[in-house]
Design a protein around this motif. Structure first.
Motif, PDB file in Angstrom:
ATOM      1  N   ALA A  12      10.798 -24.795 -14.641  1.00 41.76           N
ATOM      2  CA  ALA A  12      11.491 -24.463 -13.391  1.00 41.76           C
ATOM      3  C   ALA A  12      12.098 -23.069 -13.454  1.00 41.76           C
ATOM      4  N   LEU A  13      12.654 -22.714 -14.602  1.00 38.26           N
ATOM      5  CA  LEU A  13      13.238 -21.380 -14.752  1.00 38.26           C
ATOM      6  C   LEU A  13      12.166 -20.301 -14.612  1.00 38.26           C
ATOM      7  N   THR A  14      11.005 -20.550 -15.207  1.00 36.21           N
ATOM      8  CA  THR A  14       9.926 -19.565 -15.161  1.00 36.21           C
ATOM      9  C   THR A  14       9.414 -19.378 -13.738  1.00 36.21           C
ATOM     10  N   ALA A  15       9.261 -20.471 -13.004  1.00 38.10           N
ATOM     11  CA  ALA A  15       8.784 -20.368 -11.623  1.00 38.10           C
ATOM     12  C   ALA A  15       9.739 -19.525 -10.780  1.00 38.10           C
ATOM     13  N   THR A  16      11.036 -19.719 -10.973  1.00 43.45           N
ATOM     14  CA  THR A  16      12.019 -18.944 -10.211  1.00 43.45           C
ATOM     15  C   THR A  16      12.028 -17.484 -10.650  1.00 43.45           C
ATOM     16  N   ALA A  17      11.920 -17.244 -11.954  1.00 38.17           N
ATOM     17  CA  ALA A  17      11.887 -15.864 -12.449  1.00 38.17           C
ATOM     18  C   ALA A  17      10.664 -15.125 -11.913  1.00 38.17           C
ATOM     19  N   TYR A  18       9.518 -15.787 -11.899  1.00 37.93           N
ATOM     20  CA  TYR A  18       8.305 -15.163 -11.355  1.00 37.93           C
ATOM     21  C   TYR A  18       8.470 -14.861  -9.864  1.00 37.93           C
ATOM     22  N   ALA A  19       9.109 -15.775  -9.140  1.00 40.44           N
ATOM     23  CA  ALA A  19       9.317 -15.549  -7.701  1.00 40.44           C
ATOM     24  C   ALA A  19      10.228 -14.346  -7.463  1.00 40.44           C
ATOM     25  N   LEU A  20      11.273 -14.215  -8.270  1.00 39.01           N
ATOM     26  CA  LEU A  20      12.153 -13.048  -8.160  1.00 39.01           C
ATOM     27  C   LEU A  20      11.385 -11.763  -8.451  1.00 39.01           C
ATOM     28  N   HIS A  21      10.569 -11.805  -9.483  1.00 43.85           N
ATOM     29  CA  HIS A  21       9.784 -10.633  -9.881  1.00 43.85           C
ATOM     30  C   HIS A  21       8.789 -10.248  -8.792  1.00 43.85           C
ATOM     31  N   ASP A  22       8.095 -11.230  -8.239  1.00 41.23           N
ATOM     32  CA  ASP A  22       7.117 -10.948  -7.183  1.00 41.23           C
ATOM     33  C   ASP A  22       7.785 -10.358  -5.948  1.00 41.23           C
ATOM     34  N   ALA A  23       8.991 -10.844  -5.637  1.00 35.93           N
ATOM     35  CA  ALA A  23       9.684 -10.373  -4.436  1.00 35.93           C
ATOM     36  C   ALA A  23      10.086  -8.906  -4.533  1.00 35.93           C
ATOM     37  N   LEU A  24      10.205  -8.377  -5.745  1.00 33.25           N
ATOM     38  CA  LEU A  24      10.604  -6.980  -5.913  1.00 33.25           C
ATOM     39  C   LEU A  24       9.446  -6.004  -5.703  1.00 33.25           C
ATOM     40  N   ALA A  25       8.214  -6.503  -5.733  1.00 33.13           N
ATOM     41  CA  ALA A  25       7.037  -5.652  -5.484  1.00 33.13           C
ATOM     42  C   ALA A  25       7.060  -4.400  -6.360  1.00 33.13           C
ATOM     43  N   LEU A  26       6.936  -4.600  -7.655  1.00 29.88           N
ATOM     44  CA  LEU A  26       7.065  -3.504  -8.620  1.00 29.88           C
ATOM     45  C   LEU A  26       5.722  -2.893  -9.021  1.00 29.88           C
ATOM     46  N   GLN A  27       4.770  -2.863  -8.104  1.00 27.52           N
ATOM     47  CA  GLN A  27       3.409  -2.463  -8.471  1.00 27.52           C
ATOM     48  C   GLN A  27       3.338  -1.138  -9.222  1.00 27.52           C
ATOM     49  N   ARG A  28       4.079  -0.141  -8.775  1.00 25.75           N
ATOM     50  CA  ARG A  28       3.988   1.177  -9.411  1.00 25.75           C
ATOM     51  C   ARG A  28       5.310   1.621 -10.031  1.00 25.75           C
ATOM     52  N   ALA A  29       6.219   0.689 -10.194  1.00 22.57           N
ATOM     53  CA  ALA A  29       7.522   1.029 -10.771  1.00 22.57           C
ATOM     54  C   ALA A  29       7.418   1.142 -12.290  1.00 22.57           C
ATOM     55  N   ARG A  30       8.081   2.133 -12.842  1.00 25.43           N
ATOM     56  CA  ARG A  30       8.121   2.327 -14.295  1.00 25.43           C
ATOM     57  C   ARG A  30       9.317   1.549 -14.836  1.00 25.43           C
ATOM     58  N   VAL A  31       9.029   0.392 -15.401  1.00 27.57           N
ATOM     59  CA  VAL A  31      10.073  -0.531 -15.835  1.00 27.57           C
ATOM     60  C   VAL A  31      10.384  -0.302 -17.309  1.00 27.57           C
ATOM     61  N   ARG A  32      11.666  -0.141 -17.602  1.00 21.54           N
ATOM     62  CA  ARG A  32      12.093   0.077 -18.980  1.00 21.54           C
ATOM     63  C   ARG A  32      12.567  -1.224 -19.636  1.00 21.54           C
ATOM     64  N   ALA A  33      13.169  -2.120 -18.836  1.00 24.59           N
ATOM     65  CA  ALA A  33      13.673  -3.374 -19.408  1.00 24.59           C
ATOM     66  C   ALA A  33      13.849  -4.406 -18.307  1.00 24.59           C
ATOM     67  N   LEU A  34      13.786  -5.670 -18.700  1.00 25.85           N
ATOM     68  CA  LEU A  34      14.047  -6.791 -17.805  1.00 25.85           C
ATOM     69  C   LEU A  34      15.146  -7.645 -18.426  1.00 25.85           C
ATOM     70  N   ALA A  35      16.106  -8.048 -17.605  1.00 28.15           N
ATOM     71  CA  ALA A  35      17.176  -8.934 -18.069  1.00 28.15           C
ATOM     72  C   ALA A  35      17.259 -10.118 -17.119  1.00 28.15           C
ATOM     73  N   LEU A  36      17.476 -11.279 -17.675  1.00 26.68           N
ATOM     74  CA  LEU A  36      17.585 -12.496 -16.876  1.00 26.68           C
ATOM     75  C   LEU A  36      18.897 -13.179 -17.231  1.00 26.68           C
ATOM     76  N   ARG A  37      19.638 -13.575 -16.202  1.00 30.17           N
ATOM     77  CA  ARG A  37      20.928 -14.223 -16.417  1.00 30.17           C
ATOM     78  C   ARG A  37      20.950 -15.572 -15.716  1.00 30.17           C
ATOM     79  N   ALA A  38      21.326 -16.599 -16.456  1.00 27.94           N
ATOM     80  CA  ALA A  38      21.524 -17.931 -15.891  1.00 27.94           C
ATOM     81  C   ALA A  38      22.983 -18.041 -15.468  1.00 27.94           C
ATOM     82  N   GLU A  39      23.217 -18.279 -14.181  1.00 26.99           N
ATOM     83  CA  GLU A  39      24.572 -18.249 -13.640  1.00 26.99           C
ATOM     84  C   GLU A  39      25.050 -19.649 -13.271  1.00 26.99           C
ATOM     85  N   GLY A  40      26.369 -19.772 -13.180  1.00 24.62           N
ATOM     86  CA  GLY A  40      26.961 -21.029 -12.744  1.00 24.62           C
ATOM     87  C   GLY A  40      26.641 -22.190 -13.661  1.00 24.62           C
TER      88      GLY A  40
END
Length: 323
Positions: free
Chosen positions: A249-277
């Motif tokens: 379930a966590l992976t499905a949500t993380a992938y959805a967040l990633h897809d929503a950002l549309a990072l096709q040509r973005a130069r990404v240096r790091a990814l951080a994920l935080r579980a809240e609440g």
């Protein structure tokens, strides 16, 4: 004046944030914790009470954090949270960067910076603005409000207009540090490959899920932060359908967040994920399901956790990560 204090807290030390917030409350009662590693402190009242300027109070807080917890920090000082956050990002590690609260100083700080340096301006919005020649904050500030609203939307255009002029009406809200867990993956180079980014996300959700299950906790939401090559960041948060610590379930949500950002040509240096609440698993409500596949996945996950507890966290990995 507002202080934005960014502590050097790895994922294993983020539990120190509440203690650091209490230290800051000795200087000002208006402290807002922004997990996993940041405090916003409104020191306007403290300036009068202590008879010190904001830079001096920042120095006091830095020394106290180092003395009590061994934690170093970088501090931005400005007239509002937006500018204080930006100053903290631009400051050299272990230093304080002050933006005087004057129109000239604010413009001098903001105008040379790329539009993507403004919080909330992601790659998609930046591409749109740059295609019209609005590639710096100064050019963005010079554009009429109506033009920005036509290029984006009425709401986004107004937000861009205000941010470009250093306007932020958001108050610092006193709170307690929210319970959260975070993990980060830095790439060895600027990463443009979507599959590599998704493998990093899978690694993050696997780690967070294991840590939460190990402490019998579940999370209500995930926040994904993307750090780009120019040191700017974008953060998006999504509430989970139900509190969970299950990696699937966590992976499905993380992938959805990633897809929503549309990072096709973005130069990404790091990814951080935080579980809240985070809340105890025993207090969480779960939706009943009669899907045998779901039950099987949970039993396999429990077996994998037992193997990791016995042989180490690398004993069982998803096939994508083991390859």
């Amino acid at each position: 004046m507002i202080l934005c204090i960014r502590f050097r807290l790895g994922a294993e030390r983020e539990a120190l944030l509440p203690e650091l917030a209490r230290l800051a409350e000795d200087v000002s009662p208006v402290v807002q914790a922004v997990p996993p590693d940041t405090l916003l402190v409104d020191v306007r009242g403290a300036l009068r009470y202590f008879g010190q300027d904001a830079e001096r109070l920042a120095s006091v807080l830095r020394v106290r954090a180092l003395a009590h917890t061994g934690t170093a920090c970088t501090i931005g000082v400005a007239g509002n949270p937006l500018l204080a956050r930006m100053a903290a990002r631009q400051a050299e590690p272990g230093t304080t960067l002050l933006i005087p609260d004057t129109p000239e100083a604010v413009a001098g700080f903001l105008h040379p910076r790329p539009v993507v340096a403004l919080p909330g301006v992601g790659p998609g919005t930046a591409r749109t603005l740059c295609s019209y020649g609005l590639d710096t904050v100064g050019r963005l500030a010079a554009a009429p409000l109506g033009t920005l609203q036509r290029l984006t939307t009425a709401r986004t255009g107004r937000e861009l207009h205000e941010k470009a002029h250093g306007i932020d009406r958001t108050p610092v809200v006193r709170n307690a540090a929210a319970q959260s867990l975070a993990a980060e993956r830095a790439f060895g180079r600027d990463e443009l490959d979507r599959d590599s980014q998704r493998r990093a996300l899978l690694s993050l959700t696997t780690e967070l899920g294991l840590r939460m299950r190990g402490t019998d906790q579940v999370t209500r939401a995930l926040a994904l932060t993307v750090r780009y090559a120019d040191r700017s960041t974008t953060t998006r948060t999504r509430t989970l359908p139900e509190p969970t610590a299950h990696t699937t379930a966590l992976t499905a949500t993380a992938y959805a967040l990633h897809d929503a950002l549309a990072l096709q040509r973005a130069r990404v240096r790091a990814l951080a994920l935080r579980a809240e609440g985070l809340t105890p698993a025993e207090h969480a409500a779960h939706q009943l399901t009669f899907d045998p596949t779901d039950d099987k996945l949970h039993r396999l996950e429990a077996a994998a956790d037992r193997a990791r507890a016995r042989f180490g966290p690398g004993a069982v990995l998803p096939g994508t990560l083991a390859a």
